[in-house]
Design an enzyme around this catalytic site. Structure first.
Site, PDB file in Angstrom:
ATOM      1  N   ASP A  86       0.622  -1.090  -0.077  1.00  0.00           N
ATOM      2  CA  ASP A  86      -0.048   0.011   0.013  1.00  0.00           C
ATOM      3  C   ASP A  86       0.888   1.076  -0.238  1.00  0.00           C
ATOM      4  OD1 ASP A  86      -2.489   1.384  -0.130  1.00  0.00           O
ATOM      5  OD2 ASP A  86      -2.537   1.309   2.169  1.00  0.00           O
ATOM      6  N   LEU A 130      10.676 -20.431  -4.530  1.00  0.00           N
ATOM      7  CA  LEU A 130       9.629 -19.537  -3.667  1.00  0.00           C
ATOM      8  C   LEU A 130       8.247 -19.893  -4.435  1.00  0.00           C
ATOM      9  CD1 LEU A 130       9.338 -16.883  -1.826  1.00  0.00           C
ATOM     10  CD2 LEU A 130       9.359 -15.649  -3.925  1.00  0.00           C
ATOM     11  N   SER A 157      -7.786  -4.507   5.819  1.00  0.00           N
ATOM     12  CA  SER A 157      -8.610  -4.066   4.393  1.00  0.00           C
ATOM     13  C   SER A 157      -9.020  -5.498   3.675  1.00  0.00           C
ATOM     14  CB  SER A 157      -7.554  -3.403   3.795  1.00  0.00           C
ATOM     15  OG  SER A 157      -7.283  -2.246   4.271  1.00  0.00           O
ATOM     16  N   ARG A 183       2.225  -4.609   6.342  1.00  0.00           N
ATOM     17  CA  ARG A 183       1.298  -3.539   5.585  1.00  0.00           C
ATOM     18  C   ARG A 183       2.332  -2.452   5.306  1.00  0.00           C
ATOM     19  NH1 ARG A 183      -4.617  -2.231   4.677  1.00  0.00           N
ATOM     20  NH2 ARG A 183      -4.334  -0.502   3.347  1.00  0.00           N
ATOM     21  N   HIS A 214       2.204   3.207  -9.137  1.00  0.00           N
ATOM     22  CA  HIS A 214       1.936   1.948  -9.414  1.00  0.00           C
ATOM     23  C   HIS A 214       3.294   1.204 -10.143  1.00  0.00           C
ATOM     24  CE1 HIS A 214      -1.959   2.112  -7.526  1.00  0.00           C
ATOM     25  NE2 HIS A 214      -2.542   2.761  -8.571  1.00  0.00           N
ATOM     26  N   ARG A 239     -12.554   2.026  -7.773  1.00  0.00           N
ATOM     27  CA  ARG A 239     -11.726   3.123  -8.088  1.00  0.00           C
ATOM     28  C   ARG A 239     -11.995   3.703  -9.410  1.00  0.00           C
ATOM     29  NH1 ARG A 239      -5.739   2.246  -5.464  1.00  0.00           N
ATOM     30  NH2 ARG A 239      -6.440   1.881  -3.471  1.00  0.00           N
ATOM     31  N   SER A 281     -10.920  -6.834  -4.095  1.00  0.00           N
ATOM     32  CA  SER A 281     -12.394  -6.832  -4.559  1.00  0.00           C
ATOM     33  C   SER A 281     -12.786  -5.575  -4.486  1.00  0.00           C
ATOM     34  CB  SER A 281     -13.374  -8.105  -4.083  1.00  0.00           C
ATOM     35  OG  SER A 281     -13.096  -8.017  -2.436  1.00  0.00           O
ATOM     36  N   GLU A 293       1.716 -12.675  12.875  1.00  0.00           N
ATOM     37  CA  GLU A 293       2.520 -11.713  13.384  1.00  0.00           C
ATOM     38  C   GLU A 293       2.202 -10.507  12.587  1.00  0.00           C
ATOM     39  OE1 GLU A 293       3.501 -11.765  16.356  1.00  0.00           O
ATOM     40  OE2 GLU A 293       3.339 -13.849  16.855  1.00  0.00           O
TER      41      GLU A 293
HETATM   42  C1  IPE Z   1      -5.509  -2.541   0.210  1.00  0.00           C
HETATM   43  O1  IPE Z   1      -5.029  -1.213  -0.163  1.00  0.00           O
HETATM   44  C2  IPE Z   1      -5.551  -3.448  -1.264  1.00  0.00           C
HETATM   45  C3  IPE Z   1      -4.282  -3.565  -1.751  1.00  0.00           C
HETATM   46  C4  IPE Z   1      -3.130  -3.131  -1.380  1.00  0.00           C
HETATM   47  C5  IPE Z   1      -4.447  -4.235  -2.923  1.00  0.00           C
HETATM   48  P1  IPE Z   1      -6.171  -0.132  -0.255  1.00  0.00           P
HETATM   49  O2  IPE Z   1      -5.644   0.996  -0.528  1.00  0.00           O
HETATM   50  O3  IPE Z   1      -7.284  -0.623  -1.130  1.00  0.00           O
HETATM   51  O4  IPE Z   1      -6.888  -0.231   1.238  1.00  0.00           O
HETATM   52  P2  IPE Z   1      -7.700   0.747   2.135  1.00  0.00           P
HETATM   53  O5  IPE Z   1      -8.802   1.214   1.015  1.00  0.00           O
HETATM   54  O6  IPE Z   1      -6.946   1.834   2.448  1.00  0.00           O
HETATM   55  O7  IPE Z   1      -8.281  -0.038   3.194  1.00  0.00           O
HETATM   56  C1  IPE Z   2      -1.716   0.120  -3.366  1.00  0.00           C
HETATM   57  O1  IPE Z   2      -1.406   1.477  -3.447  1.00  0.00           O
HETATM   58  C2  IPE Z   2      -1.815  -0.428  -4.686  1.00  0.00           C
HETATM   59  C3  IPE Z   2      -3.247  -1.092  -5.014  1.00  0.00           C
HETATM   60  C4  IPE Z   2      -4.251  -0.826  -4.201  1.00  0.00           C
HETATM   61  C5  IPE Z   2      -3.562  -1.481  -6.207  1.00  0.00           C
HETATM   62  P1  IPE Z   2      -2.760   2.607  -3.439  1.00  0.00           P
HETATM   63  O2  IPE Z   2      -3.159   2.980  -4.678  1.00  0.00           O
HETATM   64  O3  IPE Z   2      -3.733   2.315  -2.477  1.00  0.00           O
HETATM   65  O4  IPE Z   2      -1.739   3.863  -2.796  1.00  0.00           O
HETATM   66  P2  IPE Z   2      -2.450   5.057  -1.630  1.00  0.00           P
HETATM   67  O5  IPE Z   2      -2.846   4.010  -0.571  1.00  0.00           O
HETATM   68  O6  IPE Z   2      -3.693   5.549  -2.428  1.00  0.00           O
HETATM   69  O7  IPE Z   2      -1.372   5.633  -1.392  1.00  0.00           O
HETATM   70 MG    MG Z   3      -4.097   2.311  -0.591  1.00  0.00          MG
END
Ligand code: IPE
Ligand code: IPE
Ligand code: MG
Length: 246
Positions: free
Chosen positions: A17, A128, A193, A185, A34, A68, A63, A204
């Site tokens: 994230d 792996l 999430s 995370r 990304h 988005r 899911s 852990e």
């Molecule tokens: C969790 O991240 C999903 C992935 C990293 C694929 P999100 O960015 O979607 O989570 P929330 O919305 O902050 O909980």
């Molecule tokens: C995680 O990064 C990637 C996916 C959910 C695909 P984010 O795109 O959620 O990044 P932030 O949380 O908006 O910074």
């Molecule tokens: Mg995010």
């Protein structure tokens, strides 16, 4: 259930994230985040393989991420498709076995076929185990398991009273590996999430503010050091766990 306190996790699960914020901090479009996150993933897979971690499970698309903006979803799909095409042969050379978890029928035929190719190309590899969660949700996973078990009951192959934790565990995703030992995370949020709700029961949990594109081998090392310092008690007392023969 093992109470062994091995210092290295066998299975690491990561919520990758912070890509969007990483890009925004630099005045770049989220897409750039990304793309940068993709590079991080290549490095982390390599680091985990080098450290002889058995399994790595990455949350690539939840899911809920379909909600988005269309453009971002499209871009993630493109990146995913291009990434699969470009990485599979290298993963194969490195003896990595790739599998996907999640509801994949929601993806384009092209993407589904690349996923199958990645799986079949690498299925006999012994290094792996890389699990990639796509269109995955922990609640979905539990509901799917319930459906499978309900069907077995309906077909007369299973008695309702025989539905056990073990039966449920073998009906959810990730039956190819033991439950995650370490969850990481990135990106600062302290939440699950809707990731591996069932499988994380005794994992852990490690949270870091580092945004995913900045997550380096040193950051992975910090998470592994955190893990090595934990005493996994699984409900027992510290004394029992310290005494291997308890
Ligand atoms: C969790 O991240 C999903 C992935 C990293 C694929 P999100 O960015 O979607 O989570 P929330 O919305 O902050 O909980
Ligand atoms: C995680 O990064 C990637 C996916 C959910 C695909 P984010 O795109 O959620 O990044 P932030 O949380 O908006 O910074
Ligand atoms: Mg995010």
């Amino acid at each position: 259930m093992s109470t062994a306190n091995s210092t290295m996790p066998k299975h690491v699960a990561i919520i990758m994230d912070g890509n969007g914020r990483w890009a925004q901090n630099r005045g770049l479009p989220r897409a750039a985040g990304h793309q940068a996150g993709f590079q991080t993933t290549r490095d982390i897979v390599e680091s985990c393989a080098r450290r002889r971690i058995d399994a790595l499970t990455l949350f690539a698309f939840s899911s809920e991420n379909w909600g988005r903006p269309e453009q971002e979803v499209g871009l993630l799909m493109d990146l995913f498709l291009r990434g699969l095409k470009s990485e599979v042969s290298k993963l194969n050379e490195n003896n990595v076995c790739v599998t996907f978890i999640g509801e994949r029928t929601a993806f384009s035929d092209k993407l589904q076929s690349e996923m199958l190719t990645a799986e079949s190309t690498t299925e006999n590899n012994t290094g792996l185990q890389l699990n990639i969660a796509v269109n995955y949700g922990g609640r979905w996973d539990i509901v799917e398991a319930a459906k499978k078990l309900a069907l077995s009951v309906k077909q007369g192959d299973l008695e309702p009273d025989d539905i056990s934790i073990e039966k449920f565990s073998s009906a959810v995703s990730l039956t190819n590996v033991s439950d995650p030992d370490l969850f990481i995370r990135t990106g600062g949020e302290k939440r699950i999430s809707n990731y591996l709700l069932w499988q994380l029961a005794y994992t852990e949990l490690y949270f870091t503010d580092v945004l995913y594109p900045d997550f380096s081998d040193d950051d992975l090392e910090n998470a592994l050091t955190f893990y090595a310092g934990r005493q996994r008690r699984f409900g027992k007392t510290g004394e029992q766990v310290a005494d291997k023969h308890a």
